[in-house]
Design a protein around this motif. Structure first.
Motif, PDB file in Angstrom:
ATOM      1  N   MET A   1      -0.846   4.373   0.514  1.00 54.17           N
ATOM      2  CA  MET A   1      -2.107   4.771   1.114  1.00 54.17           C
ATOM      3  C   MET A   1      -3.162   3.773   0.717  1.00 54.17           C
ATOM      4  SD  MET A   1      -3.888   8.476   0.874  1.00 54.17           S
ATOM      5  CE  MET A   1      -3.300   8.612  -0.771  1.00 54.17           C
ATOM      6  N   ARG A   2      -3.764   3.114   1.666  1.00 58.93           N
ATOM      7  CA  ARG A   2      -4.743   2.093   1.380  1.00 58.93           C
ATOM      8  C   ARG A   2      -6.050   2.712   0.927  1.00 58.93           C
ATOM      9  NH1 ARG A   2      -1.410  -2.138   0.821  1.00 58.93           N
ATOM     10  NH2 ARG A   2      -0.109  -2.379   2.646  1.00 58.93           N
ATOM     11  N   CYS A  54       2.208   8.591  -1.149  1.00 54.51           N
ATOM     12  CA  CYS A  54       0.897   9.084  -0.731  1.00 54.51           C
ATOM     13  C   CYS A  54       0.892  10.610  -0.683  1.00 54.51           C
ATOM     14  CB  CYS A  54       0.559   8.520   0.636  1.00 54.51           C
ATOM     15  SG  CYS A  54      -0.887   9.256   1.410  1.00 54.51           S
ATOM     16  N   SER A  89      -6.002   4.223  -6.737  1.00 53.84           N
ATOM     17  CA  SER A  89      -5.374   3.455  -5.660  1.00 53.84           C
ATOM     18  C   SER A  89      -5.405   1.956  -5.927  1.00 53.84           C
ATOM     19  CB  SER A  89      -6.047   3.759  -4.315  1.00 53.84           C
ATOM     20  OG  SER A  89      -7.416   3.408  -4.338  1.00 53.84           O
ATOM     21  N   ARG A 129       7.231   2.738  -5.170  1.00 53.85           N
ATOM     22  CA  ARG A 129       6.801   2.571  -3.784  1.00 53.85           C
ATOM     23  C   ARG A 129       7.419   3.679  -2.942  1.00 53.85           C
ATOM     24  NH1 ARG A 129      11.193  -1.142  -4.130  1.00 53.85           N
ATOM     25  NH2 ARG A 129      12.541  -1.165  -2.268  1.00 53.85           N
ATOM     26  N   ASP A 133       3.500   2.013   0.999  1.00 53.61           N
ATOM     27  CA  ASP A 133       2.639   1.982  -0.181  1.00 53.61           C
ATOM     28  C   ASP A 133       3.375   1.428  -1.398  1.00 53.61           C
ATOM     29  OD1 ASP A 133       0.522   3.257   1.274  1.00 53.61           O
ATOM     30  OD2 ASP A 133       1.684   5.101   1.128  1.00 53.61           O
ATOM     31  N   TYR A 138       2.434   5.287  -6.809  1.00 60.16           N
ATOM     32  CA  TYR A 138       3.138   5.862  -5.672  1.00 60.16           C
ATOM     33  C   TYR A 138       4.605   6.152  -6.001  1.00 60.16           C
ATOM     34  CZ  TYR A 138      -0.872   4.438  -2.837  1.00 60.16           C
ATOM     35  OH  TYR A 138      -2.121   4.285  -2.319  1.00 60.16           O
ATOM     36  N   TYR A 199      -2.434   6.654   9.994  1.00 62.75           N
ATOM     37  CA  TYR A 199      -1.461   6.780   8.902  1.00 62.75           C
ATOM     38  C   TYR A 199      -0.669   8.077   9.043  1.00 62.75           C
ATOM     39  CZ  TYR A 199       0.530   6.564   4.198  1.00 62.75           C
ATOM     40  OH  TYR A 199       1.402   6.520   3.137  1.00 62.75           O
TER      41      TYR A 199
END
Length: 226
Positions: A1-2, A54, A89, A129, A133, A138, A199
């Motif tokens: 998630m950015r 995320c 993040s 990951r 992400d 994560y 997303y």
């Protein structure tokens, strides 16, 4: 998630361009085996914590699961001072994105939640990951909140490893319960509030669809809002 501050444009670009090999592996649905070690948790609501990338998608799936009374996105571990989305993040804290799930074991057991988690939420063969992400925040982790959950989680991971259903090694961790910090308000019920978000459409709506397809008796059409 950015980072939320990067804006929808960056996330939209990510949704189109992030289809690299590791991301594709995370998207593949593998129907996990039914647990041999059945959870015996007694009466009353129980709580468990799941980390599966995320937290938007983890929360979305469990909020559509019968027997789940609450699914709260948040941060596990780290410190209260650093339990902030921008910091987490960025990868500079010791937190992991998680969802705290409260459920009624007379409707859905912990072992059944584990099966759903590994079938449609998290790829247990990925370390640090999930989906598009990247980063330790994560990572896929199980955070048992009782001795019974711990025993069930250990037995289930062992069963998964012996099943041969995954072509790569199972690397999901079981971690000791630490402090849980609820995420910011705008993250709660994010999928329900933002169903057209790029997303959500790209990564999380397919997880909910997989829940409905694989486990129709445990799927709830109504989103359980916090």
């Amino acid at each position: 998630m950015r980072s939320f501050a990067s804006g929808l444009a960056a996330i939209a670009l990510l949704a189109v361009s992030a289809c690299q090999e590791p991301a594709l592996a995370a998207e593949s649905v593998v129907e996990a085996p039914a647990a041999k070690r059945i959870a015996k948790e007694g009466k009353g609501l129980k709580t468990a914590i799941f980390a599966g990338g995320c937290f938007w998608g983890v929360e979305a799936v469990f909020s559509h699961t019968k027997g789940v009374t609450s699914a709260v996105s948040g941060y596990h571990g780290g410190t209260a001072r650093q339990a902030d989305y921008k910091l987490v993040s960025s990868g500079v804290t010791d937190h992991v994105e998680v969802v705290k799930v409260t459920y009624d074991p007379s409707v859905i057991r912990y072992d059944e939640l584990l099966r759903i988690f590994f079938s449609v939420i998290a790829d247990p063969t990925l370390k640090d990951r999930q989906g598009p992400d990247r980063g330790a925040h994560y990572n896929a982790e199980l955070v048992p909140m009782s001795a019974e959950q711990l025993a069930v989680a250990k037995a289930y991971l062992a069963q998964m490893k012996a099943s041969g259903k995954w072509s790569r090694p199972i690397v999901t961790d079981i971690v000791r319960a630490q402090a849980f910090y609820p995420a910011e308000t705008y993250h709660q019920d994010f999928a329900a509030k933002n169903p057209r978000h790029p997303y959500i459409l790209r990564w999380d709506a397919p997880k909910v669809a997989a829940l409905k397809r694989l486990y129709p008796s445990q799927y709830r059409a109504e989103f359980r809002r916090n």
